[in-house]
Design a protein around this motif. Sequence first.
Motif, PDB file in Angstrom:
ATOM      1  N   GLU A 172       2.482  70.399  29.936  1.00  0.00           N
ATOM      2  CA  GLU A 172       3.737  69.697  30.249  1.00  0.00           C
ATOM      3  C   GLU A 172       3.930  69.563  31.756  1.00  0.00           C
ATOM      4  O   GLU A 172       4.345  68.502  32.240  1.00  0.00           O
ATOM      5  N   ALA A 173       3.651  70.617  32.508  1.00  0.00           N
ATOM      6  CA  ALA A 173       3.803  70.564  33.970  1.00  0.00           C
ATOM      7  C   ALA A 173       2.800  69.594  34.582  1.00  0.00           C
ATOM      8  O   ALA A 173       3.132  68.847  35.517  1.00  0.00           O
ATOM      9  N   GLU A 174       1.573  69.584  34.061  1.00  0.00           N
ATOM     10  CA  GLU A 174       0.580  68.624  34.550  1.00  0.00           C
ATOM     11  C   GLU A 174       1.006  67.189  34.257  1.00  0.00           C
ATOM     12  O   GLU A 174       0.818  66.297  35.089  1.00  0.00           O
ATOM     13  N   GLU A 175       1.600  66.976  33.095  1.00  0.00           N
ATOM     14  CA  GLU A 175       2.079  65.632  32.755  1.00  0.00           C
ATOM     15  C   GLU A 175       3.219  65.213  33.680  1.00  0.00           C
ATOM     16  O   GLU A 175       3.266  64.063  34.134  1.00  0.00           O
ATOM     17  N   ARG A 176       4.132  66.132  33.974  1.00  0.00           N
ATOM     18  CA  ARG A 176       5.217  65.802  34.903  1.00  0.00           C
ATOM     19  C   ARG A 176       4.654  65.435  36.269  1.00  0.00           C
ATOM     20  O   ARG A 176       5.080  64.452  36.887  1.00  0.00           O
ATOM     21  N   ALA A 177       3.677  66.206  36.748  1.00  0.00           N
ATOM     22  CA  ALA A 177       3.056  65.918  38.052  1.00  0.00           C
ATOM     23  C   ALA A 177       2.396  64.537  38.026  1.00  0.00           C
ATOM     24  O   ALA A 177       2.510  63.776  39.000  1.00  0.00           O
ATOM     25  N   TRP A 178       1.743  64.213  36.955  1.00  0.00           N
ATOM     26  CA  TRP A 178       1.091  62.907  36.810  1.00  0.00           C
ATOM     27  C   TRP A 178       2.120  61.779  36.859  1.00  0.00           C
ATOM     28  O   TRP A 178       1.953  60.797  37.586  1.00  0.00           O
TER      29      TRP A 178
END
Length: 164
Positions: A149-155
Amino acid sequence: MAEPAPLATPTDLNRNDTRSVADALNSALADCYALYLKTKNFHWHVSGPHFRDYHLLLDDQATQILAVTDAIAERVRKTGNLTLRSIGDIARRQTIADNDAEFVDPHAMLSELRDDNLKLVESFRVVKDAADSAKDNATSGIVDDWTDEAEERAWFLFEASRRG
């Protein structure tokens, strides 16, 4: 036989090992709260031609970040440990810096939040390592979802902040 401590949740995990997992989880939890408040701050104060898009994006992300806080805290308790108790406790443990600026350019907001989400990913990787060392399969498994989820937000923040 002595009475167990009032908050000594039963677990088959080694108490010494779970303390390192709890410390890592509490650090990640403090970062989640810091990131949540910063994301809401930027949501409230974003301006400019992409206002609506950024306003909605940041609100969605803040909601997602806040949702994970309860799961993290409950995981700490399930391992027989104690979790955060106050704003001061969060401030002592957070690694994500606050932003108290009166005005932040929207592009700078998105970039800062992208970097902060990637810093949260680093915190989750510390949790993963501690959980694997402690043979805490449940924490090890669930932290993968939080990382994703955090990686998706960063993306999303990276893509939204691209110029041209």
